[in-house]
Design a protein around this motif. Structure first.
Motif, PDB file in Angstrom:
ATOM      1  N   VAL A 132       0.846  -1.192   0.000  1.00  0.00           N
ATOM      2  CA  VAL A 132       0.000   0.000   0.000  1.00  0.00           C
ATOM      3  C   VAL A 132       0.883   1.245   0.000  1.00  0.00           C
ATOM      4  O   VAL A 132       1.786   1.379   0.831  1.00  0.00           O
ATOM      5  CB  VAL A 132      -0.930   0.021   1.234  1.00  0.00           C
ATOM      6  N   LEU A 133       0.629   2.151  -0.946  1.00  0.00           N
ATOM      7  CA  LEU A 133       1.344   3.426  -1.005  1.00  0.00           C
ATOM      8  C   LEU A 133       0.455   4.530  -0.430  1.00  0.00           C
ATOM      9  O   LEU A 133      -0.655   4.747  -0.913  1.00  0.00           O
ATOM     10  CB  LEU A 133       1.704   3.779  -2.453  1.00  0.00           C
ATOM     11  N   ASN A 134       0.955   5.203   0.598  1.00  0.00           N
ATOM     12  CA  ASN A 134       0.231   6.333   1.187  1.00  0.00           C
ATOM     13  C   ASN A 134       1.040   7.604   1.001  1.00  0.00           C
ATOM     14  O   ASN A 134       2.279   7.557   0.964  1.00  0.00           O
ATOM     15  CB  ASN A 134      -0.010   6.102   2.684  1.00  0.00           C
ATOM     16  N   TYR A 135       0.361   8.733   0.907  1.00  0.00           N
ATOM     17  CA  TYR A 135       1.086   9.997   0.846  1.00  0.00           C
ATOM     18  C   TYR A 135       0.286  11.116   1.489  1.00  0.00           C
ATOM     19  O   TYR A 135      -0.946  11.091   1.526  1.00  0.00           O
ATOM     20  CB  TYR A 135       1.448  10.361  -0.602  1.00  0.00           C
ATOM     21  N   HIS A 136       1.020  12.079   2.026  1.00  0.00           N
ATOM     22  CA  HIS A 136       0.408  13.295   2.558  1.00  0.00           C
ATOM     23  C   HIS A 136       1.336  14.461   2.235  1.00  0.00           C
ATOM     24  O   HIS A 136       2.500  14.472   2.653  1.00  0.00           O
ATOM     25  CB  HIS A 136       0.205  13.216   4.068  1.00  0.00           C
ATOM     26  N   ILE A 137       0.840  15.409   1.481  1.00  0.00           N
ATOM     27  CA  ILE A 137       1.620  16.584   1.090  1.00  0.00           C
ATOM     28  C   ILE A 137       0.932  17.822   1.660  1.00  0.00           C
ATOM     29  O   ILE A 137      -0.253  18.050   1.389  1.00  0.00           O
ATOM     30  CB  ILE A 137       1.736  16.704  -0.441  1.00  0.00           C
ATOM     31  N   ASP A 138       1.659  18.568   2.463  1.00  0.00           N
ATOM     32  CA  ASP A 138       1.128  19.815   3.032  1.00  0.00           C
ATOM     33  C   ASP A 138       0.550  20.668   1.896  1.00  0.00           C
ATOM     34  O   ASP A 138       1.243  20.935   0.912  1.00  0.00           O
ATOM     35  CB  ASP A 138       2.270  20.557   3.737  1.00  0.00           C
ATOM     36  N   PRO A 139      -0.708  21.093   2.011  1.00  0.00           N
ATOM     37  CA  PRO A 139      -1.334  21.887   0.939  1.00  0.00           C
ATOM     38  C   PRO A 139      -0.561  23.159   0.593  1.00  0.00           C
ATOM     39  O   PRO A 139      -0.680  23.666  -0.534  1.00  0.00           O
ATOM     40  CB  PRO A 139      -2.719  22.236   1.514  1.00  0.00           C
ATOM     41  N   ALA A 140       0.218  23.674   1.544  1.00  0.00           N
ATOM     42  CA  ALA A 140       0.958  24.911   1.291  1.00  0.00           C
ATOM     43  C   ALA A 140       2.176  24.699   0.405  1.00  0.00           C
ATOM     44  O   ALA A 140       2.721  25.644  -0.164  1.00  0.00           O
ATOM     45  CB  ALA A 140       1.395  25.537   2.616  1.00  0.00           C
ATOM     46  N   ILE A 141       2.628  23.441   0.275  1.00  0.00           N
ATOM     47  CA  ILE A 141       3.864  23.169  -0.459  1.00  0.00           C
ATOM     48  C   ILE A 141       3.586  23.075  -1.953  1.00  0.00           C
ATOM     49  O   ILE A 141       2.696  22.338  -2.392  1.00  0.00           O
ATOM     50  CB  ILE A 141       4.518  21.863   0.036  1.00  0.00           C
ATOM     51  N   ASP A 142       4.357  23.823  -2.738  1.00  0.00           N
ATOM     52  CA  ASP A 142       4.248  23.708  -4.190  1.00  0.00           C
ATOM     53  C   ASP A 142       5.557  24.106  -4.853  1.00  0.00           C
ATOM     54  O   ASP A 142       6.467  23.299  -4.977  1.00  0.00           O
ATOM     55  CB  ASP A 142       3.085  24.549  -4.716  1.00  0.00           C
ATOM     56  N   MET A 143       5.719  25.364  -5.252  1.00  0.00           N
ATOM     57  CA  MET A 143       6.860  25.782  -6.054  1.00  0.00           C
ATOM     58  C   MET A 143       8.120  25.977  -5.208  1.00  0.00           C
ATOM     59  O   MET A 143       8.081  26.613  -4.144  1.00  0.00           O
ATOM     60  CB  MET A 143       6.543  27.089  -6.776  1.00  0.00           C
ATOM     61  N   ILE A 144       9.231  25.390  -5.689  1.00  0.00           N
ATOM     62  CA  ILE A 144      10.539  25.624  -5.079  1.00  0.00           C
ATOM     63  C   ILE A 144      11.563  25.791  -6.203  1.00  0.00           C
ATOM     64  O   ILE A 144      11.257  25.583  -7.380  1.00  0.00           O
ATOM     65  CB  ILE A 144      10.971  24.483  -4.129  1.00  0.00           C
ATOM     66  N   GLY A 169       2.599  -7.141   1.015  1.00  0.00           N
ATOM     67  CA  GLY A 169       1.548  -6.794   1.963  1.00  0.00           C
ATOM     68  C   GLY A 169       1.918  -5.677   2.919  1.00  0.00           C
ATOM     69  O   GLY A 169       1.129  -5.318   3.795  1.00  0.00           O
ATOM     70  N   GLY A 170       3.102  -5.093   2.743  1.00  0.00           N
ATOM     71  CA  GLY A 170       3.556  -4.038   3.637  1.00  0.00           C
ATOM     72  C   GLY A 170       3.045  -2.662   3.219  1.00  0.00           C
ATOM     73  O   GLY A 170       2.145  -2.541   2.370  1.00  0.00           O
ATOM     74  N   ARG A 171       3.654  -1.625   3.796  1.00  0.00           N
ATOM     75  CA  ARG A 171       3.228  -0.252   3.523  1.00  0.00           C
ATOM     76  C   ARG A 171       4.444   0.631   3.275  1.00  0.00           C
ATOM     77  O   ARG A 171       5.490   0.479   3.919  1.00  0.00           O
ATOM     78  CB  ARG A 171       2.425   0.329   4.694  1.00  0.00           C
ATOM     79  N   VAL A 172       4.284   1.560   2.359  1.00  0.00           N
ATOM     80  CA  VAL A 172       5.284   2.599   2.092  1.00  0.00           C
ATOM     81  C   VAL A 172       4.545   3.927   2.071  1.00  0.00           C
ATOM     82  O   VAL A 172       3.498   4.054   1.424  1.00  0.00           O
ATOM     83  CB  VAL A 172       6.003   2.362   0.741  1.00  0.00           C
ATOM     84  N   GLY A 173       5.062   4.903   2.777  1.00  0.00           N
ATOM     85  CA  GLY A 173       4.411   6.200   2.832  1.00  0.00           C
ATOM     86  C   GLY A 173       5.380   7.332   2.585  1.00  0.00           C
ATOM     87  O   GLY A 173       6.582   7.208   2.842  1.00  0.00           O
ATOM     88  N   ILE A 174       4.865   8.434   2.058  1.00  0.00           N
ATOM     89  CA  ILE A 174       5.681   9.621   1.836  1.00  0.00           C
ATOM     90  C   ILE A 174       4.927  10.832   2.381  1.00  0.00           C
ATOM     91  O   ILE A 174       3.716  10.965   2.191  1.00  0.00           O
ATOM     92  CB  ILE A 174       6.030   9.790   0.333  1.00  0.00           C
ATOM     93  N   GLU A 175       5.651  11.676   3.083  1.00  0.00           N
ATOM     94  CA  GLU A 175       5.062  12.870   3.680  1.00  0.00           C
ATOM     95  C   GLU A 175       5.954  14.066   3.367  1.00  0.00           C
ATOM     96  O   GLU A 175       7.182  13.977   3.458  1.00  0.00           O
ATOM     97  CB  GLU A 175       4.946  12.712   5.194  1.00  0.00           C
ATOM     98  N   ARG A 186       9.699  12.912   3.980  1.00  0.00           N
ATOM     99  CA  ARG A 186       9.966  11.680   4.724  1.00  0.00           C
ATOM    100  C   ARG A 186       9.362  10.508   3.975  1.00  0.00           C
ATOM    101  O   ARG A 186       8.192  10.533   3.604  1.00  0.00           O
ATOM    102  CB  ARG A 186       9.375  11.746   6.135  1.00  0.00           C
ATOM    103  N   ILE A 187      10.165   9.462   3.759  1.00  0.00           N
ATOM    104  CA  ILE A 187       9.696   8.234   3.107  1.00  0.00           C
ATOM    105  C   ILE A 187       9.853   7.094   4.108  1.00  0.00           C
ATOM    106  O   ILE A 187      10.970   6.780   4.528  1.00  0.00           O
ATOM    107  CB  ILE A 187      10.474   7.958   1.813  1.00  0.00           C
ATOM    108  N   THR A 188       8.733   6.513   4.495  1.00  0.00           N
ATOM    109  CA  THR A 188       8.703   5.498   5.547  1.00  0.00           C
ATOM    110  C   THR A 188       8.225   4.166   4.980  1.00  0.00           C
ATOM    111  O   THR A 188       7.357   4.131   4.106  1.00  0.00           O
ATOM    112  CB  THR A 188       7.758   5.936   6.683  1.00  0.00           C
ATOM    113  N   ASP A 189       8.805   3.076   5.482  1.00  0.00           N
ATOM    114  CA  ASP A 189       8.375   1.752   5.028  1.00  0.00           C
ATOM    115  C   ASP A 189       8.287   0.780   6.199  1.00  0.00           C
ATOM    116  O   ASP A 189       8.748   1.083   7.302  1.00  0.00           O
ATOM    117  CB  ASP A 189       9.323   1.213   3.948  1.00  0.00           C
ATOM    118  N   THR A 190       7.690  -0.370   5.932  1.00  0.00           N
ATOM    119  CA  THR A 190       7.606  -1.435   6.936  1.00  0.00           C
ATOM    120  C   THR A 190       8.516  -2.586   6.523  1.00  0.00           C
ATOM    121  O   THR A 190       8.186  -3.757   6.702  1.00  0.00           O
ATOM    122  CB  THR A 190       6.149  -1.931   7.085  1.00  0.00           C
ATOM    123  N   GLY A 191       9.658  -2.242   5.952  1.00  0.00           N
ATOM    124  CA  GLY A 191      10.566  -3.237   5.394  1.00  0.00           C
ATOM    125  C   GLY A 191      11.539  -3.841   6.378  1.00  0.00           C
ATOM    126  O   GLY A 191      11.286  -3.915   7.580  1.00  0.00           O
TER     127      GLY A 191
END
Length: 264
Positions: A132-144, A169-175, A186-191
């Motif tokens: 499962v791939l999850n992600y959460h990006i702060d709405p304020a973040i865009d142009m850099i 069956g594990g999980r990988v997430g990016i925030e 941040r990139i997190t996994d259950t590896g």
């Protein structure tokens, strides 16, 4: 006497500093020569590998005629190993060029779109392992400001590693979130995690942790070294840590810049 002693110590310190500066300059010069040599050699090897691939591709596709099963197996092995070698040489070439030139083609780009693009590139591989791939990006973040291609490749490499070393069956997430004057990703996994003794070395060129080699034989040991070069040349930093419940987290920061968020 005290004056003479102080003067003598100062002179000794001065001589030591001068000697260290000379030694440092010599090391930098040797490193420069080494990198230039590696650049030439890898460029030549890449040309030869490209020629081999151009011969194997039509054979694999059946353009030169049908193959029996044994021939298909042998040609297939040769093609896979050539592809792996090409990936290794390409990665080494990119890393060496970056170390030699230190040049970045900076531009304004959307970090949000870059993160989503990297996620899309690893989606199929994650699905093939029911990860499962999850992600959460702060709405304020865009142009850099930065070199979008290099940053996307860095994010993609870390995500691919996370998927590669996470069991089915594990999980990988990016925030991604704002962190003062920086954007933090941040990139997190259950590896399989990272052995504590290897945490300080995984960003070295050609280094692979023992459990990574055991889990996946093929690997260049250059992906994280490349990521470190990209992040640091953008003025950020990168590090890794193990999660308390298992798996690992890779975190890097990039300067947000004067107009990094939608609100500024």
């Amino acid at each position: 006497f005290v004056f003479l002693l102080t003067t003598s110590i100062s002179e000794q310190f001065g001589l030591q500093q001068e000697g260290m500066e000379k030694a440092s300059a010599q090391l930098e010069e040797k490193d420069q020569v080494k990198n230039e040599y590696v650049l030439r050699v890898t460029h030549d090897i890449k040309g030869h590998l490209a020629a081999v691939q151009s011969c194997l591709d039509p054979v694999i596709s059946g353009m030169v005629g049908p193959l029996n099963e044994k021939q298909k197996d042998m040609v297939g092995r040769a093609h896979r190993r050539t592809t792996k070698c090409m990936e290794f040489i390409t990665a080494l070439l990119k890393l060496t060029r970056m170390k030699l030139t230190g040049h970045l083609d900076r531009e304004r780009f959307s970090l949000r779109k870059t993160l989503l693009s990297a996620l899309a590139l690893v989606q199929n591989r994650a699905q093939s392992k029911s990860i499962v791939l999850n992600y959460h990006i702060d709405p304020a973040i865009d142009m850099i400001d930065g070199e979008a291609v290099l940053i996307e490749e860095t994010i993609t490499n870390i995500l691919l590693n996370a998927v590669k070393y996470t069991p089915a069956g594990g999980r990988v997430g990016i925030e991604a979130k704002q962190d003062g004057a920086f954007v933090q990703v941040r990139i997190t996994d259950t590896g399989i995690g990272i052995p504590p003794a290897d945490l300080t070395r995984i960003f070295e060129e050609f280094y692979r942790a023992d459990n990574a080699r055991a889990a996946e034989r093929d690997g260049t040991g250059l992906g994280l070294a490349f990521a470190k070069q990209v992040v640091e040349r953008h003025g950020g930093r990168i590090w890794a840590e193990n999660n308390p419940t298992g798996g690992s987290t890779f975190t890097f920061t990039l300067p947000a810049g004067p107009s990094a968020t939608g609100g500024r």
